[in-house]
Design an enzyme around this catalytic site. Structure first.
Site, PDB file in Angstrom:
ATOM      1  N   HIS A 132      -9.821   2.157  -0.514  1.00  0.00           N
ATOM      2  CA  HIS A 132      -8.710   1.991  -0.313  1.00  0.00           C
ATOM      3  C   HIS A 132      -7.743   1.456  -1.450  1.00  0.00           C
ATOM      4  O   HIS A 132      -8.544   0.054  -1.941  1.00  0.00           O
ATOM      5  CB  HIS A 132      -7.727   1.073   0.873  1.00  0.00           C
ATOM      6  CG  HIS A 132      -5.877   0.965   1.057  1.00  0.00           C
ATOM      7  ND1 HIS A 132      -5.441   1.437   0.188  1.00  0.00           N
ATOM      8  CD2 HIS A 132      -5.998  -0.259   2.088  1.00  0.00           C
ATOM      9  CE1 HIS A 132      -4.071   1.457   0.977  1.00  0.00           C
ATOM     10  NE2 HIS A 132      -4.664   0.589   2.380  1.00  0.00           N
ATOM     11  N   HIS A 148      -3.862   8.061   6.431  1.00  0.00           N
ATOM     12  CA  HIS A 148      -3.351   6.798   5.172  1.00  0.00           C
ATOM     13  C   HIS A 148      -5.116   5.882   6.252  1.00  0.00           C
ATOM     14  O   HIS A 148      -5.743   5.381   4.988  1.00  0.00           O
ATOM     15  CB  HIS A 148      -2.684   5.911   6.353  1.00  0.00           C
ATOM     16  CG  HIS A 148      -2.884   4.802   5.496  1.00  0.00           C
ATOM     17  ND1 HIS A 148      -2.672   4.430   3.626  1.00  0.00           N
ATOM     18  CD2 HIS A 148      -2.475   3.132   5.550  1.00  0.00           C
ATOM     19  CE1 HIS A 148      -2.928   3.129   3.751  1.00  0.00           C
ATOM     20  NE2 HIS A 148      -3.072   2.735   4.430  1.00  0.00           N
ATOM     21  N   PHE A 173       0.941   3.590   5.037  1.00  0.00           N
ATOM     22  CA  PHE A 173       1.816   3.104   5.835  1.00  0.00           C
ATOM     23  C   PHE A 173       1.289   1.124   4.827  1.00  0.00           C
ATOM     24  O   PHE A 173      -0.459   1.329   4.451  1.00  0.00           O
ATOM     25  CB  PHE A 173       0.993   2.848   6.689  1.00  0.00           C
ATOM     26  CG  PHE A 173       0.780   4.016   7.582  1.00  0.00           C
ATOM     27  CD1 PHE A 173       2.203   4.885   7.330  1.00  0.00           C
ATOM     28  CD2 PHE A 173       0.684   4.769   8.419  1.00  0.00           C
ATOM     29  CE1 PHE A 173       2.599   5.921   8.592  1.00  0.00           C
ATOM     30  CE2 PHE A 173       0.587   5.819   9.230  1.00  0.00           C
ATOM     31  CZ  PHE A 173       0.959   6.793   8.851  1.00  0.00           C
ATOM     32  N   CYS A 191       0.276  -1.369  -0.046  1.00  0.00           N
ATOM     33  CA  CYS A 191      -0.071  -0.294  -0.285  1.00  0.00           C
ATOM     34  C   CYS A 191       0.378   1.195   0.252  1.00  0.00           C
ATOM     35  O   CYS A 191      -0.130   2.689  -0.071  1.00  0.00           O
ATOM     36  CB  CYS A 191      -0.834   0.084   0.970  1.00  0.00           C
ATOM     37  SG  CYS A 191      -2.062  -1.554   1.521  1.00  0.00           S
ATOM     38  N   PHE A 201       1.858  -3.209   4.577  1.00  0.00           N
ATOM     39  CA  PHE A 201       2.491  -4.386   5.325  1.00  0.00           C
ATOM     40  C   PHE A 201       3.979  -4.586   5.745  1.00  0.00           C
ATOM     41  O   PHE A 201       4.322  -4.111   5.377  1.00  0.00           O
ATOM     42  CB  PHE A 201       1.527  -5.448   4.981  1.00  0.00           C
ATOM     43  CG  PHE A 201      -0.193  -6.222   4.836  1.00  0.00           C
ATOM     44  CD1 PHE A 201      -0.863  -5.519   5.811  1.00  0.00           C
ATOM     45  CD2 PHE A 201      -0.534  -6.735   3.761  1.00  0.00           C
ATOM     46  CE1 PHE A 201      -1.774  -5.473   5.465  1.00  0.00           C
ATOM     47  CE2 PHE A 201      -1.749  -7.279   4.225  1.00  0.00           C
ATOM     48  CZ  PHE A 201      -2.821  -6.657   4.660  1.00  0.00           C
ATOM     49  N   LYS A 248     -10.755   7.687   2.444  1.00  0.00           N
ATOM     50  CA  LYS A 248     -10.924   6.434   2.398  1.00  0.00           C
ATOM     51  C   LYS A 248     -12.387   6.211   2.340  1.00  0.00           C
ATOM     52  O   LYS A 248     -12.581   5.453   1.282  1.00  0.00           O
ATOM     53  CB  LYS A 248      -9.988   5.461   2.360  1.00  0.00           C
ATOM     54  CG  LYS A 248      -8.738   5.265   2.213  1.00  0.00           C
ATOM     55  CD  LYS A 248      -8.020   4.364   2.804  1.00  0.00           C
ATOM     56  CE  LYS A 248      -6.065   4.852   2.522  1.00  0.00           C
ATOM     57  NZ  LYS A 248      -5.670   5.762   2.315  1.00  0.00           N
TER      58      LYS A 248
END
Length: 367
Positions: free
Chosen positions: A297, A263, A352, A136, A354, A292
């Site tokens: 997203h 985010h 941000f 992301c 994983f 979002k």
């Protein structure tokens, strides 16, 4: 060492909320583009963001052509293309597999992240191209790389394209993780269900020369807290470090930031940690919101899409409201529920991903 300045001079996007102008209208009106879908998981509802079926690759070309039309360039022959994507051509591979129940006719070249740059190279003939896939943060990292290359004079023109299409891999994958909402997501809400997976395309032209319409990309930085495969560091160390370094790179102070484009995915872990990071770093409590709830997203496209939103906020001198917020979990951060007219000099935009993979971009109004 003196660095060349970097300017955002043209851009265009496509998301479930429409093109850039339609998107900004939707953000300020708090009109979400998310729809409730059962086609990916017939026995489960999912809030998803999509545009016209099977239009992803044709839309890539259309959006990129719009940026060229808005630019000071006749063509892209002197321009570096950097693509940021999370899934590349996985959707194409899925279609073949589900139709034929076999991997035999899947073309690896059309499965990879590079299928996006290959598509755009055939249409426009870029000087060179690169592809980045960091989940992301993909297109945010692409913008950071573009900044560095223009800073040192390696390129004068860099086009960053963030792009991801909806596919079973992402929709079902996030459902398996237990973070997919069955309705429109509600970032920073006390009782929130999770995120909306969405598709999106965002193309941003960065150049070493300014125009009357420019917004300056002043700073960028990344960090990796590597706390967990999917969850961020609950103490927000990586997020704080990332934002702090981006602000230092911009040559400003944390107190200069007027707006944080968060985010803000709507998941339990992300929103709590990001709010803690903003609360900790910014003692002056700047406005913060996530868009979002409007776009969903868009995964690898999110960094570039939200860079466009950050630039639009600066141009409009109007803070984006937090849609679908009735009771904030963290009341110590400044989440406006309506648009705010104010002087906006500096905006920080967070991405941000994983693995504790964090990227922050700082944009500023021209001086």
């Amino acid at each position: 060492m003196l660095k060349n300045r970097v300017f955002v001079n043209a851009y265009e996007s496509l998301s479930c909320a429409g093109n850039t102008q339609e998107l900004m209208n939707a953000i300020y009106a708090k009109e979400s583009g998310i729809t409730i879908d059962t086609s990916y998981m017939p026995h489960n509802r999912a809030g998803l963001g999509s545009f016209a079926p099977n239009a992803f690759f044709s839309s890539l070309v259309t959006v990129t052509q719009e940026v060229l039309n808005k630019s000071n360039l006749d063509d892209f022959s002197t321009t570096l293309l950097i693509v940021g994507s999370s899934v590349g051509g996985i959707g194409k591979s899925e279609q073949i597999f589900f139709r034929e129940h076999s991997y035999k006719n899947i073309n690896p070249k059309e499965h990879a992240i590079s299928v996006i740059s290959d598509t755009l190279n055939r249409a426009f003939g870029f000087k060179d191209s690169r592809s980045i896939s960091t989940a992301c943060t993909s297109s945010a990292n692409a913008i950071m790389l573009a900044q560095r290359l223009i800073n040192i004079g390696a390129y004068e023109n860099v086009l960053v394209v963030g792009a991801d299409a909806l596919c079973y891999t992402t929709v079902c994958g996030f459902y398996a993780l237990g973070v997919l909402s069955d309705e429109q997501c509600t970032p920073f809400q006390k009782e929130r269900k999770g995120m909306n997976v969405a598709e999106g395309i965002a193309a941003v032209l960065l150049q070493g020369t300014r125009t009357d319409e420019s917004v300056e990309l002043l700073g960028s930085a990344g960090s990796s807290d590597a706390f967990h495969m999917t969850n961020p560091d609950p103490e927000a160390g990586g997020a704080i470090s990332c934002m702090q370094k981006a602000i230092e790179d911009a040559g400003i102070m944390p107190t200069d930031i007027d707006y944080v484009n968060a985010h803000g995915t709507g998941t339990q872990a992300n929103d709590a940690v990001e709010a803690l990071a903003v609360e900790t770093l910014f003692a002056h409590s700047p406005y913060m919101s996530s868009t979002k709830a409007i776009t969903g997203h868009t995964l690898g496209a999110a960094g570039a899409l939200e860079a466009i939103i950050a630039c639009e906020v600066i141009k409009a001198q109007r803070i984006a409201p937090q849609t679908s917020l009735t009771e904030a979990e963290n009341t110590r951060v400044n989440l406006p529920i309506e648009a705010v007219e104010k002087k906006v000099r500096y905006v920080i935009s967070n991405s941000f991903a994983f693995g504790g993979n964090n990227t922050a971009l700082v944009f500023g109004a021209l001086k």
